[in-house]
Design an enzyme around this catalytic site. Structure first.
Site, PDB file in Angstrom:
ATOM      1  N   LYS A   1       0.803  -1.234   0.000  1.00 20.07           N
ATOM      2  CA  LYS A   1       0.000   0.000   0.000  1.00 20.07           C
ATOM      3  C   LYS A   1       0.837   1.286   0.000  1.00 20.07           C
ATOM      4  O   LYS A   1       0.562   2.218  -0.777  1.00 20.07           O
ATOM      5  CB  LYS A   1      -0.966  -0.016   1.193  1.00 20.07           C
ATOM      6  CG  LYS A   1      -1.997   1.106   1.175  1.00 20.07           C
ATOM      7  CD  LYS A   1      -3.090   0.890   0.129  1.00 20.07           C
ATOM      8  CE  LYS A   1      -4.191   0.034   0.722  1.00 20.07           C
ATOM      9  NZ  LYS A   1      -5.159  -0.432  -0.257  1.00 20.07           N
TER      10      LYS A   1
ATOM     11  N   LYS B   1      -0.613  -7.713  -8.305  1.00 21.62           N
ATOM     12  CA  LYS B   1      -1.469  -6.691  -7.700  1.00 21.62           C
ATOM     13  C   LYS B   1      -0.764  -5.334  -7.658  1.00 21.62           C
ATOM     14  O   LYS B   1      -1.319  -4.311  -8.057  1.00 21.62           O
ATOM     15  CB  LYS B   1      -1.844  -7.127  -6.270  1.00 21.62           C
ATOM     16  CG  LYS B   1      -2.862  -6.210  -5.612  1.00 21.62           C
ATOM     17  CD  LYS B   1      -3.267  -6.702  -4.238  1.00 21.62           C
ATOM     18  CE  LYS B   1      -2.445  -6.000  -3.178  1.00 21.62           C
ATOM     19  NZ  LYS B   1      -2.693  -6.448  -1.824  1.00 21.62           N
TER      20      LYS B   1
ATOM     21  N   CYS C   1      45.713  14.166   4.322  1.00 21.31           N
ATOM     22  CA  CYS C   1      45.431  15.587   4.418  1.00 21.31           C
ATOM     23  C   CYS C   1      45.735  16.106   5.828  1.00 21.31           C
ATOM     24  O   CYS C   1      46.899  16.244   6.180  1.00 21.31           O
ATOM     25  CB  CYS C   1      44.008  15.871   3.957  1.00 21.31           C
ATOM     26  SG  CYS C   1      43.829  17.534   3.307  1.00 21.31           S
TER      27      CYS C   1
ATOM     28  N   HIS D   1      43.641  13.488  -1.131  1.00 23.10           N
ATOM     29  CA  HIS D   1      42.689  12.470  -0.659  1.00 23.10           C
ATOM     30  C   HIS D   1      42.656  11.298  -1.641  1.00 23.10           C
ATOM     31  O   HIS D   1      41.818  11.280  -2.543  1.00 23.10           O
ATOM     32  CB  HIS D   1      41.289  13.072  -0.551  1.00 23.10           C
ATOM     33  CG  HIS D   1      41.138  14.019   0.580  1.00 23.10           C
ATOM     34  ND1 HIS D   1      40.706  13.619   1.824  1.00 23.10           N
ATOM     35  CD2 HIS D   1      41.372  15.340   0.668  1.00 23.10           C
ATOM     36  CE1 HIS D   1      40.673  14.667   2.631  1.00 23.10           C
ATOM     37  NE2 HIS D   1      41.074  15.726   1.952  1.00 23.10           N
TER      38      HIS D   1
ATOM     39  N   GLU E   1      41.509   8.482  -1.343  1.00 22.45           N
ATOM     40  CA  GLU E   1      40.302   7.644  -1.254  1.00 22.45           C
ATOM     41  C   GLU E   1      39.303   7.951  -2.366  1.00 22.45           C
ATOM     42  O   GLU E   1      38.478   7.105  -2.726  1.00 22.45           O
ATOM     43  CB  GLU E   1      39.634   7.784   0.123  1.00 22.45           C
ATOM     44  CG  GLU E   1      39.019   9.142   0.459  1.00 22.45           C
ATOM     45  CD  GLU E   1      39.998  10.093   1.143  1.00 22.45           C
ATOM     46  OE1 GLU E   1      41.206  10.002   0.876  1.00 22.45           O
ATOM     47  OE2 GLU E   1      39.542  10.940   1.938  1.00 22.45           O
TER      48      GLU E   1
HETATM   49  N1  GLN Z   1      41.971  21.349   7.711  1.00 20.40           N
HETATM   50  C1  GLN Z   1      43.087  21.120   6.873  1.00 20.40           C
HETATM   51  C2  GLN Z   1      43.221  22.158   5.781  1.00 20.40           C
HETATM   52  O1  GLN Z   1      42.305  22.873   5.513  1.00 20.40           O
HETATM   53  C3  GLN Z   1      43.021  19.730   6.255  1.00 20.40           C
HETATM   54  C4  GLN Z   1      41.869  19.552   5.353  1.00 20.40           C
HETATM   55  C5  GLN Z   1      41.535  18.104   5.090  1.00 20.40           C
HETATM   56  O2  GLN Z   1      41.987  17.226   5.807  1.00 20.40           O
HETATM   57  N2  GLN Z   1      40.712  17.853   4.097  1.00 20.40           N
HETATM   58  O3  GLN Z   1      44.265  22.250   5.167  1.00 20.40           O
END
Ligand code: GLN
Length: 548
Positions: free
Chosen positions: A188, A222, A384, A519, A521
């Site tokens: 439903k 249905k 980072c 980064h 990742e």
């Molecule tokens: N805060 C830190 C900067 O601005 C690292 C940023 C982060 O880890 N993405 O450089």
């Protein structure tokens, strides 16, 4: 002729619309089609860059430097595409554009209205920057019936008429709740949601039903009858224990076939090549070993905040045939502990990862975790902010700068990490004064990094001399400490091509100690892990945990 697939959600939020969209993209890609993946978020923030990871999960960064919704990360990982700035829009950005146009006088004195001005702006987004892709998939954020989403659905309805209804498929992700007292799945709520969608002038073509169990043939008929679709267009999206099974499950349920049938393309469609997905699932179901990793971060209460990071660890595990068991530890809880107590807590882990982050909270805890990894030769990976803190820790412990810190944390520290002063933008060098507001501009998106010959970094990237990885930061390690750090064992092994920005630090005497300003990742894919994650897990597998 490009075909457009809209993924719209009903009944409740959190049904995994992002992964459903990404998996649909993956299936079309597996048939050899070119696929573009896009997201519309009706909320009023201009972009998610300023939203708390606690509320909205991770901010995903595209190659071209857009701060976007984490669903774009799912798109990239599943459909193996690179998303662009132009693939994500929010309600806030749409209104912002409309109001800017109004201020500029672009509407020539007209009364500016929701329809047509806002809807036209949304349609402009739908059409922008397309390059003859076979399929463009648009995920509509939110749930049918949300007030904020109304104008988006109206724009989508108009768009479908304009490009021809035969070129558009509406995929409706919905929930079939199981009522245990009745022992039944209930249809439903879906019937109502499909009806609400029809009030917006949109008829769902295919229902993708999240459910704990299969729907019997009678209920399926249905549901199809009441929702105005054929029974084959009721696709079950049963719960799975591994998200990377989803493309395969959808395929078994016939989702790609139904989409192609809808577009009258099935006969000439190539067979799907799902071998990559099968291999991934085979590996995940037959892990021979496991490895314990501690991530010491700031938003560990909400794993969505570290979505790409978590996935990158899973990918690295797949490549090493090992299940990565991640323990998420709040750095703040280490702040009041002694170094010895922190060491004791970290002993059971074969690898320590400090992820990216912003702000001072938890910093001292992260520094203790880094010190433990450095002194005890435990595999360490800093990303980072994690890299910046590895340098701060080294400055404190090795160079004796007791009060070393980052300019980000206030003026009572000696800043060994500070605002970027030299900056390259659009090919031009920009110089900022320390107190300039513009100095706070984030460095976003992919930038090149030159690797030092013979370094761990160069080895990890297979001897390549220049790599590209994505950035999102405002501060950077001050190069004037490089010489002293090198004399005490910490080297800068990756720099921007102009030699001005440090990108990677490592400790050659340590089995695996690496910090990266970018980064990694964001570029990891299930069948193609990011090389640093892969190497980190590889070295963690070699690490022998002593009495824990
Ligand atoms: N805060 C830190 C900067 O601005 C690292 C940023 C982060 O880890 N993405 O450089």
């Amino acid at each position: 002729m490009t075909k457009y697939v809209f993924i719209i959600g009903g009944v409740v939020s959190s049904l995994g619309k992002g992964i459903a969209s990404a998996s649909t993209g993956a299936l079309l890609k597996a048939r050899g089609y070119s696929v573009r993946m896009r997201k519309m978020d009706p909320y009023l923030n201009v972009d998610p860059g300023t939203m708390s990871p606690y509320q909205h999960g991770e901010v995903f960064v595209t190659e071209d430097g857009a701060e976007t919704d984490l669903d774009l990360g799912h798109y990239e990982r599943f459909a193996d595409v690179n998303c662009h700035k132009t693939d994500s829009i929010s309600g806030g950005k749409i209104y912002f554009n409309v109001l800017q146009k109004e201020r500029r006088g672009d509407y020539l004195g007209a009364t500016v209205q929701a329809i047509p001005h806002v809807t036209n702006e949304i349609k402009e987004f739908l059409r922008s920057d397309l390059h003859g892709e076979d399929f463009v998939l648009y995920e509509v954020g939110g749930t049918v019936g949300d007030i904020e989403g109304t104008l988006f659905l109206e724009a989508v309805r108009q768009f479908a008429n304009e490009v021809g209804r035969q070129n558009v498929c509406f995929l409706f992700l919905t929930l079939l709740p199981y009522i245990s007292t009745a022992g039944e799945l209930k249809t439903k709520p879906t019937q109502h949601a499909v009806r609400t969608l029809m009030e917006a002038g949109i008829q769902a073509d295919i229902l993708l039903c999240r459910s704990k169990m299969n729907l019997g043939p009678e209920e399926r008929r249905k549901l199809a009858l009441f929702c105005n679709v054929s029974p084959e267009d009721v696709i079950m999206a049963l719960d799975v224990d591994n998200i990377y099974k989803i493309p395969l499950v959808y395929h078994e349920q016939g989702l790609d076939v139904q989409i192609l049938k809808h577009f009258n393309m099935l006969e000439q469609a190539p067979e799907p090549d799902l071998s990559g997905w099968n291999k991934i699932i085979h590996t995940c179901s037959n892990y021979e070993k496991d490895v314990k990793i501690a991530v010491v971060g700031k938003y560990c209460g909400l794993l969505e905040a570290y979505k790409s990071l978590n996935e990158a660890l899973v990918h690295a595990g797949i490549a090493n045939h090992a299940k990565v068991k991640v323990t998420w530890l709040e750095a703040e809880q280490f702040e009041d502990l002694s170094q010895e107590q922190v060491n004791e807590q970290l002993k059971p882990y074969s690898g320590i990862l400090i992820p990216g982050g912003f702000g001072v909270r938890g910093i001292e805890g992260k520094i203790k975790a880094i010190r433990y990894a450095r002194e005890n030769k435990v595999p360490f990976f800093g990303i980072c902010l994690g890299m910046q803190m590895a340098v701060v820790e080294a400055c404190r412990s090795l160079l004796g700068i007791e009060n070393a810190g980052s300019a980000e944390f206030g003026s009572h520290y000696i800043p060994v990490v500070s605002k970027m002063k030299v900056w390259e933008q659009d090919g031009k060098k920009q110089i900022r004064a320390d107190n300039s507001d513009l100095g706070g501009t984030m460095r976003l998106g992919a930038y090149p990094c030159v690797l030092k010959k013979g370094s761990l970094a160069a080895q990890i990237y297979n001897g390549v001399t220049e790599i590209q990885e994505r950035h999102r930061h405002r501060y950077e390690v001050d190069m004037s400490y490089a010489q002293q750090l090198a004399e005490h064992g910490m080297e800068i092994s990756g720099k921007s091509p102009d030699d001005l920005l440090p990108e990677i630090v490592e400790i050659p005497e340590h089995p695996f100690f690496i910090g990266v300003q970018f980064h990694p990742e964001f570029t990891s894919r299930p069948g193609r892990p990011n090389p640093i994650f892969k190497a980190f897990i590889e070295s963690a597998l070699k690490y022998v945990v002593t009495d824990s």
